[in-house]
Each structure stands twice: as structure tokens, then as C-alpha cells.
Design a protein around this motif. Sequence first.
Motif, short mmCIF file in Angstrom:
data_model
loop_
_atom_site.label_atom_id
_atom_site.label_comp_id
_atom_site.label_asym_id
_atom_site.label_seq_id
_atom_site.Cartn_x
_atom_site.Cartn_y
_atom_site.Cartn_z
N VAL A 115 41.80 8.17 12.42
CA VAL A 115 40.60 8.84 11.93
C VAL A 115 40.22 9.91 12.95
N MET A 116 40.18 11.18 12.50
CA MET A 116 39.78 12.28 13.36
C MET A 116 38.27 12.50 13.23
N ASP A 117 37.64 12.98 14.28
CA ASP A 117 36.18 13.15 14.28
C ASP A 117 35.70 14.10 13.19
N LYS A 118 36.26 15.28 13.10
CA LYS A 118 35.78 16.28 12.15
C LYS A 118 36.51 16.25 10.81
N ILE A 119 37.71 15.65 10.80
CA ILE A 119 38.53 15.66 9.59
C ILE A 119 38.38 14.37 8.79
N ARG A 123 44.71 11.05 5.28
CA ARG A 123 45.28 10.67 3.99
C ARG A 123 44.55 11.39 2.89
N GLN A 124 45.20 11.49 1.75
CA GLN A 124 44.58 12.13 0.59
C GLN A 124 43.91 11.06 -0.25
N THR A 125 42.64 11.30 -0.56
CA THR A 125 41.88 10.36 -1.40
C THR A 125 41.22 11.15 -2.53
N GLY A 126 40.67 10.42 -3.44
CA GLY A 126 40.00 11.05 -4.58
C GLY A 126 40.72 10.72 -5.87
N PRO A 127 40.32 11.37 -6.96
CA PRO A 127 40.97 11.10 -8.25
C PRO A 127 42.43 11.56 -8.24
N LEU A 128 43.30 10.69 -8.71
CA LEU A 128 44.74 10.99 -8.73
C LEU A 128 45.12 11.67 -10.04
N GLU A 129 46.09 12.57 -9.96
CA GLU A 129 46.58 13.28 -11.14
C GLU A 129 48.06 12.98 -11.34
N VAL A 130 48.48 12.94 -12.60
CA VAL A 130 49.88 12.66 -12.93
C VAL A 130 50.77 13.80 -12.42
#
Length: 166
Positions: A115-119, A123-130
Motif C-alpha cells: 500500500v503506497m501513501d498517495k496511491i 491493484r485494480q479495483t472497481g466494477p469489472l468488465e468482460v
Amino acid sequence: MKLRSPSTTPAVLLAGSVCLAATLVQAVAAQPGAPAVSTLRHSPYMPVNLSQRAKNFYGLMKGVDNLSVRRTASGNLIRFSYRVTDPVAARLLGEKTATAYLYGEASHVLLEIPVMDKIGQLRQTGPLEVGQEYWMVFSNKGNPIKAGERVDVLIGSLHIDGMIVE
């Protein structure tokens, strides 16, 4: 002059030979030029990545395909990438609250996503797309996981087992 009984003589000889053998082994091991004995053995077989049956299983049941695990940044990071085929089945991969781990089977190491302080998490999170390709990066500080080693990716109840680090 008193004679010993015949039953005690073999026992004395056996005890003496055991002491002598132990002394010789210690003397050979204490020599500075003695070769070191390696206890770690490597398999003579070539590592095989996921079988076609496993790929079909992850595609149908877990909603992901094109799975790969690669060392990046001189081995200090390990990147796990995947392509989503079913966003509903693969929803755990996109959740921010789901903690992801990478487990090295040979080294018995459990890696986390840094885990970076500002970033934030790498990893990519959020709604996934096909059809979209996603990734997550695990910290491999000190290089406990080497190329060719089998690893498992654990994200909540989603487990992807037996992947080989490229």
C-alpha cells in the motif's frame, strides 16, 4: 585373574565402535575444505503451468482466464494478471475490501499487496468488465519466491492454485 563373560564382550566392542565412528564424523565435518551437504532437493521434472482442464474450470466457474504470474522490477514485485470473462463470478477480484495474498508453495511465504501513501493498493479495483485485462502486484522483497516456483493466489474465498512464476 578373572575372565569376562562372553555376553559382555560384544557389547563393549559395539559401544567402542559407535564412539569411534561419531568422532570420525565430527572430525571430517570440522575440516574447512569439506564440501557442504545440501538438504534442499530440486525436482528433475520441468514445471508445467495450469492444465487445460484447470483453465476451463477457472474460466467457467471463477470468471477469469489468461492467468499469469510474473516477476517484475528485478524480482522485487510479482504481478498477477487475468482477463475477466464473467464479472459476476469474478466479483471478488474487483472488491477493495477483499484482501489478496500470494502463497509460495516451496518457500512457504505469504506475500501481500503493498500500500503506497498517495496511491493506495497496487491493484485494480472497481466494477469489472468482460474482456478487460486486470492486474495486482505483490511485494517480493528479499526475493523469497523465485522464477519457476508454484504459487497460489488467495482472494477471500477465491483460490487459484498451482500457478508457476515466469
